[in-house]
Scaffold this motif. Structure first.
Motif, PDB file in Angstrom:
ATOM      1  N   GLY A   1     -11.625 -23.658 -42.482  1.00  0.00           N
ATOM      2  CA  GLY A   1     -12.059 -23.129 -43.765  1.00  0.00           C
ATOM      3  C   GLY A   1     -12.945 -24.073 -44.543  1.00  0.00           C
ATOM      4  N   GLY A   2     -13.075 -25.317 -44.073  1.00  0.00           N
ATOM      5  CA  GLY A   2     -13.975 -26.268 -44.693  1.00  0.00           C
ATOM      6  C   GLY A   2     -13.366 -27.047 -45.829  1.00  0.00           C
ATOM      7  N   ILE A   3     -14.172 -27.915 -46.414  1.00  0.00           N
ATOM      8  CA  ILE A   3     -13.762 -28.708 -47.566  1.00  0.00           C
ATOM      9  C   ILE A   3     -14.798 -28.530 -48.676  1.00  0.00           C
ATOM     10  CG2 ILE A   3     -12.464 -30.417 -46.253  1.00  0.00           C
ATOM     11  CD1 ILE A   3     -14.869 -32.256 -46.374  1.00  0.00           C
ATOM     12  N   GLU A   4     -14.345 -28.649 -49.908  1.00  0.00           N
ATOM     13  CA  GLU A   4     -15.228 -28.527 -51.054  1.00  0.00           C
ATOM     14  C   GLU A   4     -15.232 -29.820 -51.853  1.00  0.00           C
ATOM     15  OE1 GLU A   4     -14.474 -25.208 -53.585  1.00  0.00           O
ATOM     16  OE2 GLU A   4     -14.242 -23.791 -51.905  1.00  0.00           O
ATOM     17  N   GLY A   5     -16.347 -30.041 -52.524  1.00  0.00           N
ATOM     18  CA  GLY A   5     -16.421 -31.202 -53.399  1.00  0.00           C
ATOM     19  C   GLY A   5     -17.685 -31.187 -54.225  1.00  0.00           C
ATOM     20  N   ASP A   6     -17.644 -31.832 -55.364  1.00  0.00           N
ATOM     21  CA  ASP A   6     -18.863 -32.027 -56.145  1.00  0.00           C
ATOM     22  C   ASP A   6     -19.747 -33.038 -55.436  1.00  0.00           C
ATOM     23  OD1 ASP A   6     -17.827 -30.283 -57.982  1.00  0.00           O
ATOM     24  OD2 ASP A   6     -17.333 -31.813 -59.481  1.00  0.00           O
ATOM     25  N   VAL A   7     -21.046 -32.828 -55.536  1.00  0.00           N
ATOM     26  CA  VAL A   7     -21.994 -33.722 -54.870  1.00  0.00           C
ATOM     27  C   VAL A   7     -22.175 -34.995 -55.691  1.00  0.00           C
ATOM     28  CG1 VAL A   7     -24.357 -33.984 -54.040  1.00  0.00           C
ATOM     29  CG2 VAL A   7     -23.164 -31.795 -53.764  1.00  0.00           C
ATOM     30  N   PHE A   8     -22.092 -36.127 -54.992  1.00  0.00           N
ATOM     31  CA  PHE A   8     -22.260 -37.443 -55.607  1.00  0.00           C
ATOM     32  C   PHE A   8     -23.522 -38.059 -54.991  1.00  0.00           C
ATOM     33  CE2 PHE A   8     -21.637 -41.955 -56.161  1.00  0.00           C
ATOM     34  CZ  PHE A   8     -20.962 -42.080 -57.368  1.00  0.00           C
TER      35      PHE A   8
ATOM     36  N   ASN B   1     -28.989 -30.023 -62.980  1.00  0.00           N
ATOM     37  CA  ASN B   1     -27.603 -29.653 -63.268  1.00  0.00           C
ATOM     38  C   ASN B   1     -26.699 -30.883 -63.234  1.00  0.00           C
ATOM     39  OD1 ASN B   1     -27.617 -26.449 -63.064  1.00  0.00           O
ATOM     40  ND2 ASN B   1     -28.899 -27.241 -61.415  1.00  0.00           N
ATOM     41  N   LYS B   2     -25.769 -30.924 -64.155  1.00  0.00           N
ATOM     42  CA  LYS B   2     -24.815 -32.035 -64.160  1.00  0.00           C
ATOM     43  C   LYS B   2     -23.820 -31.927 -63.014  1.00  0.00           C
ATOM     44  CE  LYS B   2     -24.994 -32.957 -69.121  1.00  0.00           C
ATOM     45  NZ  LYS B   2     -24.209 -33.038 -70.372  1.00  0.00           N
ATOM     46  N   ARG B   3     -23.560 -30.690 -62.567  1.00  0.00           N
ATOM     47  CA  ARG B   3     -22.551 -30.508 -61.535  1.00  0.00           C
ATOM     48  C   ARG B   3     -23.076 -29.573 -60.448  1.00  0.00           C
ATOM     49  NH1 ARG B   3     -16.786 -27.308 -61.893  1.00  0.00           N
ATOM     50  NH2 ARG B   3     -15.847 -28.170 -59.994  1.00  0.00           N
ATOM     51  N   VAL B   4     -23.063 -30.057 -59.224  1.00  0.00           N
ATOM     52  CA  VAL B   4     -23.400 -29.245 -58.052  1.00  0.00           C
ATOM     53  C   VAL B   4     -22.221 -29.344 -57.090  1.00  0.00           C
ATOM     54  CG1 VAL B   4     -24.952 -28.923 -56.095  1.00  0.00           C
ATOM     55  CG2 VAL B   4     -25.871 -29.646 -58.318  1.00  0.00           C
ATOM     56  N   ARG B   5     -21.673 -28.193 -56.723  1.00  0.00           N
ATOM     57  CA  ARG B   5     -20.499 -28.169 -55.838  1.00  0.00           C
ATOM     58  C   ARG B   5     -20.886 -27.555 -54.501  1.00  0.00           C
ATOM     59  NH1 ARG B   5     -15.377 -29.448 -56.616  1.00  0.00           N
ATOM     60  NH2 ARG B   5     -13.707 -28.499 -55.361  1.00  0.00           N
ATOM     61  N   VAL B   6     -20.347 -28.142 -53.418  1.00  0.00           N
ATOM     62  CA  VAL B   6     -20.713 -27.747 -52.063  1.00  0.00           C
ATOM     63  C   VAL B   6     -19.460 -27.536 -51.227  1.00  0.00           C
ATOM     64  CG1 VAL B   6     -21.708 -28.652 -49.910  1.00  0.00           C
ATOM     65  CG2 VAL B   6     -22.995 -28.839 -52.040  1.00  0.00           C
ATOM     66  N   ARG B   7     -19.536 -26.538 -50.343  1.00  0.00           N
ATOM     67  CA  ARG B   7     -18.509 -26.386 -49.303  1.00  0.00           C
ATOM     68  C   ARG B   7     -19.140 -26.741 -47.953  1.00  0.00           C
ATOM     69  NH1 ARG B   7     -17.224 -21.061 -49.296  1.00  0.00           N
ATOM     70  NH2 ARG B   7     -15.441 -21.288 -50.712  1.00  0.00           N
ATOM     71  N   MET B   8     -18.410 -27.518 -47.155  1.00  0.00           N
ATOM     72  CA  MET B   8     -18.899 -27.970 -45.852  1.00  0.00           C
ATOM     73  C   MET B   8     -17.863 -27.628 -44.796  1.00  0.00           C
ATOM     74  SD  MET B   8     -19.965 -31.887 -44.986  1.00  0.00           S
ATOM     75  CE  MET B   8     -20.271 -32.501 -43.337  1.00  0.00           C
TER      76      MET B   8
END
Length: 445
Positions: free
Chosen positions: A111-118, A221-228
């Motif tokens: 199902g992957g992992i999610e996180g904000d991009v750093f 954008n201050k926040r970009v979230r990605v699922r990988m």
């Protein structure tokens, strides 16, 4: 007496001219061999069916071309399967990003992992951060690789791929994305290396356009979230082989011409390294066409798994360590199909003037002595084998390197003709030279 000497000198000049005409002919044998390997075998990643087909192809081609002592020397290689991958922006809006897993990457959970991009601008910037600075984030190393004639842009950028995941993990990251190490638009794969003092995290490279898109999102954008999601598998070890063939000489000394037979799994590997395979095989063939036995044996070695562990180079050095001192010179073709423009070396200082003369005779620029050359023959260089390094034009090489675009259409046919002539001339000179090139200490790693 004078007339006899003049006739002998004239005969020698004529013989040398005939030799040069053969060694530097304009035939496209190297290109034909590269096309054959790409079209008849295709991708040749370590431990796969394509790898096994490549070994059989090489054995058959060497035999058909008249090489002697043709053999497969067994090599055990790691087997990694990349599986599927998806990288999707979730916020501020949904967007799919083109990516490929880095070689050896750990899979994500189902199902992957999610996180904000750093985002970070470089590996050095990431290393400078305190531990935990990227806790729970997906690190994005956004460094563009510079185009260069000598390939130095890749050498400077490569640590991002090799070390980036381990460094990001030490900063608390859940995964890492890098801008592909290339000068083209395609997603570029290649090996990453996990380290004992850092957790293993999933790692992938974004294509140029995908990295640009992510960069633009981050700018606004201050926040970009990605699922990988990444479905790679470590499948243990598998059998492979180095393929060896020779033009036997009058002595037990050896001039080695090397290239690697494998490619990455996502590409047919025309420039990396079917071109090199074609160049060294065709160069050896030109020496055979001179019609007389060389003084030193010309040995062609097509190495297993240069891309994902250098097992072929290491296995050859281990198996032939006892005859390391008989390697009078080693050379490797693993720089694509571009035109040669410079010579470098790793030979004894006393023999460097001879490399200078070779560069002048071949119309090439002169680099420095004490340099690093081919990856596979580097294992013999560690045993003090002398090396001459042919630097080819790498201006366009990294447009396709380790990508799906490395097809026969990307080959530089004229560059391969010139490269074959340069390799043939140098190998013939090393074979016929009265004394072998002097052995030198390997350059510092």
């Amino acid at each position: 007496m004078t007339a006899v000497l003049l006739l002998a000198a004239c005969a020698t000049t004529v013989d040398r001219s005939k030799d040069d005409a053969i060694l530097q002919s304009q035939d496209e044998d190297a290109y034909a061999l590269a096309v054959s390997l790409v079209t008849e075998v295709g991708p040749r990643f370590a431990g796969t069916e394509g790898d096994a087909r490549a070994v059989q192809w090489a054995l058959a081609k060497m035999t058909a071309l008249g090489f002697q002592n043709v053999r497969a020397e067994p090599v055990s290689v790691p087997r990694w399967q990349r599986g599927g991958i998806s990288v999707d922006v979730l916020k501020p809006r949904q967007q799919a990003l083109e990516a490929v897993a880095l070689g050896g990457s750990l899979a994500t959970r189902p199902g992957g992992i999610e996180g904000d991009v750093f985002p970070v601008a470089s590996l050095e910037a990431l290393e400078a951060l305190p531990r935990g600075a990227a806790a729970g984030k997906i690190v994005f190393i956004n460094r563009r690789m510079e185009r260069s004639r000598d390939g130095s842009g890749y050498g400077t950028a490569a640590p991002i791929r090799r070390k980036g995941p381990a460094v990001a993990a030490r900063k608390g990251a859940r995964a890492v994305l890098i801008r592909s190490l290339g000068t083209g638009v395609n997603a570029h794969t290649g090996t990453t290396k996990y380290e004992a003092d850092a957790p293993k995290i999933p790692a992938a490279a974004l294509s140029g356009p995908a990295a640009d898109a992510l960069e633009q999102l981050l700018a606004g954008n201050k926040r970009v979230r990605v699922r990988m999601t990444l479905d790679s598998i470590d499948a243990g070890m598998a059998p492979s082989a180095n393929v060896v063939g020779e033009i036997p000489g009058e002595t037990g000394e050896i001039v080695l011409l090397g290239a690697h037979l494998d490619s990455w799994d996502i590409t047919p590997g025309a420039n990396d390294d079917a071109a090199g395979v074609g160049i060294v095989m065709a160069a050896a063939q030109r020496i055979a066409r001179l019609g007389r036995k060389p003084h030193r044996t010309i040995r062609v070695v097509l190495y297993a798994n240069e891309e994902f562990g250098i097992q072929g180079g290491k296995a050859y050095a281990a198996a032939h360590a006892a005859e390391a001192a008989r390697h009078a010179m080693v050379m490797e073709a693993d720089s694509g199909s571009g035109t040669p423009w410079k010579l470098e070396g790793a030979v004894a200082d006393a023999d460097w003037p001879d490399v200078v003369r070779l560069a002048q005779d071949l119309g090439l620029e002169l680099g420095a002595n004490g340099q690093h050359g081919g990856t596979d023959v580097g294992e013999m260089r560690k045993l003090h084998a002398p090396e001459i390094i042919v630097v080819q034009d790498g201006s366009k090489y990294f447009d396709v390197h380790h990508t799906r675009a490395d097809t026969v259409e990307a080959l530089d046919r004229a560059g391969m003709v010139r490269a074959t002539g340069v390799f043939a001339r140098i190998a013939h000179h090393a074979s016929e030279r009265e004394a072998a090139f002097g052995r030198s200490a390997p350059a510092p790693e």
